[in-house]
Design a protein around this motif. Structure first.
Motif, PDB file in Angstrom:
ATOM      1  N   ILE A  28     104.361  -5.495  12.365  1.00 20.45           N
ATOM      2  CA  ILE A  28     105.305  -6.183  11.527  1.00 20.45           C
ATOM      3  C   ILE A  28     105.952  -5.237  10.523  1.00 20.45           C
ATOM      4  CG2 ILE A  28     104.771  -7.389   9.263  1.00 20.45           C
ATOM      5  CD1 ILE A  28     102.314  -8.592  10.140  1.00 20.45           C
ATOM      6  N   ILE A  42     110.024  -4.901  10.473  1.00 23.27           N
ATOM      7  CA  ILE A  42     110.794  -4.949   9.049  1.00 23.27           C
ATOM      8  C   ILE A  42     111.763  -3.762   8.864  1.00 23.27           C
ATOM      9  CG2 ILE A  42     110.408  -4.795   6.534  1.00 23.27           C
ATOM     10  CD1 ILE A  42     107.962  -6.464   7.050  1.00 23.27           C
ATOM     11  N   SER A  78     107.953  -3.243   3.313  1.00 18.94           N
ATOM     12  CA  SER A  78     106.975  -3.336   4.064  1.00 18.94           C
ATOM     13  C   SER A  78     105.892  -3.113   3.321  1.00 18.94           C
ATOM     14  CB  SER A  78     107.104  -2.169   5.157  1.00 18.94           C
ATOM     15  OG  SER A  78     108.088  -2.583   5.993  1.00 18.94           O
ATOM     16  N   VAL A  91     104.891  -6.359   1.621  1.00 14.99           N
ATOM     17  CA  VAL A  91     104.290  -7.284   2.660  1.00 14.99           C
ATOM     18  C   VAL A  91     103.101  -6.939   2.842  1.00 14.99           C
ATOM     19  CG1 VAL A  91     104.578  -8.089   4.757  1.00 14.99           C
ATOM     20  CG2 VAL A  91     106.664  -7.857   3.399  1.00 14.99           C
ATOM     21  N   ILE A 132      99.702  -9.286   2.983  1.00 10.86           N
ATOM     22  CA  ILE A 132      98.944  -9.688   4.175  1.00 10.86           C
ATOM     23  C   ILE A 132      97.573  -9.210   3.778  1.00 10.86           C
ATOM     24  CG2 ILE A 132      98.748  -9.230   6.395  1.00 10.86           C
ATOM     25  CD1 ILE A 132     101.590  -9.063   6.766  1.00 10.86           C
ATOM     26  N   PHE A 186      99.292 -13.098  11.700  1.00  9.71           N
ATOM     27  CA  PHE A 186     100.291 -12.775  10.827  1.00  9.71           C
ATOM     28  C   PHE A 186     101.533 -12.029  11.371  1.00  9.71           C
ATOM     29  CE2 PHE A 186      97.782 -13.073   6.958  1.00  9.71           C
ATOM     30  CZ  PHE A 186      98.732 -13.700   6.226  1.00  9.71           C
ATOM     31  N   ILE A 222     105.466 -13.586  11.663  1.00 11.89           N
ATOM     32  CA  ILE A 222     106.614 -12.821  11.202  1.00 11.89           C
ATOM     33  C   ILE A 222     107.555 -12.966  12.281  1.00 11.89           C
ATOM     34  CG2 ILE A 222     107.689 -10.647  10.710  1.00 11.89           C
ATOM     35  CD1 ILE A 222     106.124 -11.844   8.315  1.00 11.89           C
ATOM     36  N   ARG A 223     107.009 -12.941  13.634  1.00 13.56           N
ATOM     37  CA  ARG A 223     108.081 -12.860  14.753  1.00 13.56           C
ATOM     38  C   ARG A 223     108.751 -14.152  14.957  1.00 13.56           C
ATOM     39  NH1 ARG A 223     108.210 -14.656  20.034  1.00 13.56           N
ATOM     40  NH2 ARG A 223     106.235 -15.589  19.748  1.00 13.56           N
ATOM     41  N   LEU A 253     109.343 -16.130  12.373  1.00 10.14           N
ATOM     42  CA  LEU A 253     110.281 -16.408  11.421  1.00 10.14           C
ATOM     43  C   LEU A 253     111.677 -15.621  11.593  1.00 10.14           C
ATOM     44  CD1 LEU A 253     108.044 -15.882   8.195  1.00 10.14           C
ATOM     45  CD2 LEU A 253     109.077 -17.900   8.874  1.00 10.14           C
ATOM     46  N   ALA A 254     111.418 -14.392  12.240  1.00  5.65           N
ATOM     47  CA  ALA A 254     112.618 -13.542  12.720  1.00  5.65           C
ATOM     48  C   ALA A 254     113.653 -14.628  13.778  1.00  5.65           C
ATOM     49  CB  ALA A 254     112.198 -12.453  13.178  1.00  5.65           C
ATOM     50  N   PHE A 269     108.586  -7.005  16.716  1.00  3.07           N
ATOM     51  CA  PHE A 269     107.475  -7.290  16.538  1.00  3.07           C
ATOM     52  C   PHE A 269     106.433  -7.654  17.760  1.00  3.07           C
ATOM     53  CE2 PHE A 269     110.466  -9.114  13.501  1.00  3.07           C
ATOM     54  CZ  PHE A 269     110.118  -8.383  12.221  1.00  3.07           C
TER      55      PHE A 269
END
Length: 599
Positions: A65, A69, A96, A99, A103, A122, A126-127, A129-130, A247
């Motif tokens: 993650i 980032i 980071s 975040v 998390i 998580f 995040i992957r 969302l990217a 990610f």
């Protein structure tokens, strides 16, 4: 000497790709320099992961993650704002850290595989969302690292882009050194000792005043920041960033595996693990080409299985102790430290002082079971209060209430501070801050640490300095008869030694109230006598003691007052003589047929 050897080893590691290989084979230099950049990158990430997974024992598989980032921060700030990657690198590290805390706050409430699965979840979020925010991230197609302004090529140290791989080697090696120094500093600091304590025995760590949630959050944040810095550089080095790469769960697993192979919880272990595995896998892929697709996974698996079967503590964890025994200089034992524990005649006993602990109506229910029922007691400064009762009477539950390991279902508890104010602590570390230290019925040493390190963990409650903590620990260990065993691992101690170690660890905290939970159970007569003298010496130093004990001769000898617990209730309170003749106590221990012996 060891520091000089480590510095020399790092210099040699850098010299091989930077000078030796180009001088020996200029045509193959680029290939090997790429491999060493990869080694440095993965070794730095493994060192960063080891702060969380090795020192703290939190097996996170979501560390990419922060790698992602960092990579996206450098590239996006370059693309959208024209900022150099160095600014994006540190901005990504700051993001980071934030975040990581967000998390970790919910995830650290989970244990074992549930924590690991939550970090993977998580990572997947995040992957996705990217991929979703494709206007910024390029989505699943990814985005190239910007290399041109109009027709002008962005190249040089400002943009972290070079034609020669030697410059990438310098940056990658610098990140490795940074991660290694951070790891070394953490391990030798109060935070590092606290993290190892949490990894070994979390309850015992809470008993010595460690806020376990706070130290794990700190490890998570430090690990995330370092990983993000590496991710920023590596994204620029690869010249292309996409969610699947940045990610990546397989990358997170590889990083954890390098630390495991090298030796979890050791400072240099992640580097050795990376050095063993990455060159073999990368060389195989380079030499065999497309025919070796996926071969690196096989190499990782074979090496992992071989190391786990032959060296379960990893390369450094297994070979290091052997080298120290074989070639290390033996440390001489100071004969003055072999003495028995200090006896009660060392100082005159001061008068008993005012009340410093007060409990009213303590009750603890577990569903329909009432383990402690309306227990009230007081404790005075410099007093020894004995707690006795049959097995299952609720004595240890009472101790857990008095030290914050259990909240009461009803009742109140307060402790007087040195300034005369009263506080009501609500957690073990808050009780420790109020001057309450405890031992456990079933001893809980930090088994993988030495006797000295165990006692230092208590001493860190008084100081942040490792040097001062070591001085306090050596002094207290000597008082408890452990001076000749300072370098021995805690797991090697006898039952009596382990119980003395727990007392020493508690005393090193500098407590005003000491809770002793059956510290004489299972000891031989000589050890019981020594333990009695040690408790008297502690009492004479002005520390108040509450002691649970089944060795009747011992508890009668050390106690000023005794309370008796039976079926969760307090059935008697008085001096040792009064308790010995109390019919209710005799009935609780021996049955109603023996009540007549009270006469």
């Amino acid at each position: 000497m060891r520091a000089a050897a480590a510095i020399a080893g790092l210099f040699a590691l850098f010299a091989v790709p930077f000078w030796v290989i180009p001088a020996y084979d200029a045509e193959a230099a680029g290939f090997w320099q790429h491999i060493f950049v990869t080694i440095f990158v993965f070794a730095a990430m493994a060192c960063a992961w080891n702060i969380l997974g090795g020192f703290a024992g939190q097996l996170s598989l979501g560390q990419t993650i922060f790698y992602g980032i960092g990579g996206y921060a450098a590239a996006l700030m370059n693309q959208h704002f024209g900022l150099i990657p160095w600014i994006g690198m540190f901005a990504g590290a700051a993001v980071s850290v934030v975040v990581a805390v967000l998390i970790a706050w919910p995830c650290l409430r989970l244990r074992g595989p549930f924590f690991t699965l939550s970090t993977i979840a998580f990572l997947e979020v995040i992957r996705l969302l990217a991929i979703h925010f494709k206007d910024w991230t390029g989505g699943s197609a990814g985005l190239p690292v910007p290399m041109f302004v109009g027709t002008e090529l962005r190249i040089g140290w400002s943009w972290m882009l070079f034609r020669e791989k030697e410059n990438y080697l310098v940056i990658a090696f610098g990140l490795l050194v940074l991660a290694l120094i951070a790891s070394w500093l953490v391990r030798r600091s109060r935070l590092g000792f606290s993290l190892v304590a949490v990894r070994e025995r979390e309850d015992a760590a809470r008993a010595v005043g460690i806020n376990t949630t706070a130290v794990k959050l700190s490890a998570f944040a430090i690990s995330a920041g370092l990983t993000s810095l590496v991710g920023s550089f590596h994204g620029i080095y690869l010249n292309f960033i996409d969610p699947e790469t940045m990610f990546s769960l397989p990358t997170a697993i590889q990083v954890a595996m390098f630390a495991l192979i090298g030796g979890l919880g050791t400072v240099s272990g992640p580097i050795w693990g990376t050095l063993l595995v990455v060159p073999i896998a990368e060389a195989a892929r380079g030499w065999l080409g497309a025919g070796a697709n996926g071969l690196h996974g096989l190499v990782y698996g074979v090496v992992l299985v071989a190391v786990v079967l032959t060296m379960p503590h990893g390369l450094v964890g297994s070979i290091g102790p052997w080298l120290r025994r074989r070639f290390g200089a033996a440390r001489a034992v100071d004969p003055t430290r072999i003495a028995a524990p200090v006896t009660g005649d060392a100082i005159a006993r001061p008068p008993i002082g005012p009340v410093i602990l007060e409990a009213q109506g303590l009750t603890r229910r577990f569903g329909g079971l009432i383990a402690t029922n309306d227990v009230s007691l007081t404790l005075r400064e410099g007093e020894v209060l004995g707690v006795i009762g049959p097995n299952g009477a609720g004595k240890t539950t009472l101790f857990n209430l008095l030290s914050g390991f259990l909240p009461p279902s009803a009742g109140t508890l307060r402790v007087m501070m040195p300034d005369g104010s009263w506080v009501t602590p609500s957690a073990p570390h808050a009780f420790a801050a109020a001057g309450v230290a405890r031992t456990f019925q079933i001893v809980q040493p930090f088994a993988g640490l030495s006797v000295l390190e165990n006692v230092m963990l208590g001493a860190f409650h008084q100081t942040r300095s490792a040097t001062e903590a070591r001085r306090i620990a050596e002094e207290v260990a000597t008082r408890c008869g452990l001076g000749a065993l300072l370098l021995a691992e805690a797991r090697s101690l006898t039952v009596g030694g382990a119980k003395r170690l727990e007392v020493a660890r508690a005393l090193a905290m500098g407590p005003r109230i000491l809770l002793l939970d059956e510290v004489m159970a299972g000891l031989n007569p000589a050890d019981v006598t020594a333990a009695v003298e040690l408790v008297k010496a502690v009492r004479d130093s002005g520390v108040a003691v509450i002691a649970i004990e089944h060795v009747m001769a011992a508890i009668m000898a050390i106690s000023d007052r005794i309370i008796v617990i039976n079926s969760g209730r307090m059935i008697a309170e008085g001096t040792p003589d009064e308790i010995a003749r109390n019919p209710a106590v005799i009935e609780a221990y021996l049955g109603e047929d023996y009540v007549h012996v009270a006469a």
